[in-house]
Enzyme design. Structure first.
Site, PDB file in Angstrom:
ATOM      1  N   CYS A  98       0.858  -1.182   0.000  1.00  0.00           N
ATOM      2  CA  CYS A  98       0.000   0.000   0.000  1.00  0.00           C
ATOM      3  C   CYS A  98       0.897   1.235   0.000  1.00  0.00           C
ATOM      4  O   CYS A  98       1.781   1.367   0.854  1.00  0.00           O
ATOM      5  CB  CYS A  98      -0.896  -0.015   1.232  1.00  0.00           C
ATOM      6  SG  CYS A  98      -1.861   1.499   1.462  1.00  0.00           S
ATOM      7  N   CYS A 101       0.442   3.327   3.530  1.00  0.00           N
ATOM      8  CA  CYS A 101       0.940   2.869   4.833  1.00  0.00           C
ATOM      9  C   CYS A 101       2.090   1.874   4.744  1.00  0.00           C
ATOM     10  O   CYS A 101       2.648   1.490   5.771  1.00  0.00           O
ATOM     11  CB  CYS A 101      -0.198   2.277   5.663  1.00  0.00           C
ATOM     12  SG  CYS A 101      -0.795   0.661   5.121  1.00  0.00           S
ATOM     13  N   CYS A 123      -1.449 -10.815  -6.912  1.00  0.00           N
ATOM     14  CA  CYS A 123      -1.811 -11.918  -6.024  1.00  0.00           C
ATOM     15  C   CYS A 123      -1.826 -11.350  -4.604  1.00  0.00           C
ATOM     16  O   CYS A 123      -0.775 -11.081  -4.028  1.00  0.00           O
ATOM     17  CB  CYS A 123      -0.781 -13.034  -6.190  1.00  0.00           C
ATOM     18  SG  CYS A 123      -1.163 -14.524  -5.286  1.00  0.00           S
TER      19      CYS A 123
END
Length: 141
Positions: A98, A101, A123
């Protein structure tokens, strides 16, 4: 062990442990992997958005999800600017995290021959994402 992400959401290890389940912490913050075929979103195809389970950032639209048969949720692309890629230490795989974060999502693979617009397979661990239905105000992009 993974440190805080370089994005806008930064927390201490103790803060992450307080908001994530032990399994989420192991996968999202310590770069673990859930067992193949055990994740709640592997065979789930409702209309909506998949957000980061750590910080809530929208990552994937349901229209980019496909059944790859790999045992984990598969997407052919993320929302622009929301996913970072970096080579795994093993040199064979590319980790996806991400962008907000730094939470571990899984790995991306190219050139596997799936009939998707990008010829990519993100995945993703089900534990790393949280589905928000399309009819929810929280999923509007």
């Amino acid at each position: 062990m993974a440190g805080a992400g370089s994005g806008s959401v930064q927390k201490s290890e103790e803060e992450w442990r307080a908001i994530l389940s032990p399994e989420q912490f192991r996968i999202i913050r310590q770069k673990g992997t859930e067992l193949r075929g055990t994740g709640e979103y592997d065979k789930f195809f409702a209309d909506g958005v998949y957000n980061c389970a750590g910080c809530g950032t929208p990552l994937y639209k349901s229209g980019t999800k496909f059944d790859s048969g790999c045992g984990w949720p598969a997407f052919f692309e993320g929302l622009p600017g929301t996913i970072n890629r970096s080579p795994d230490p093993d040199g064979r795989r590319t980790e996806i995290t991400c962008a907000a974060c730094g939470g571990h999502l899984g790995h991306v693979f190219k050139g596997e021959g799936f009939k998707t617009p990008t010829d990519e397979r993100h995945c993703v661990n089900s534990v790393s994402i949280k589905f928000v239905p399309a009819d929810s105000s929280a999923s509007s992009l």
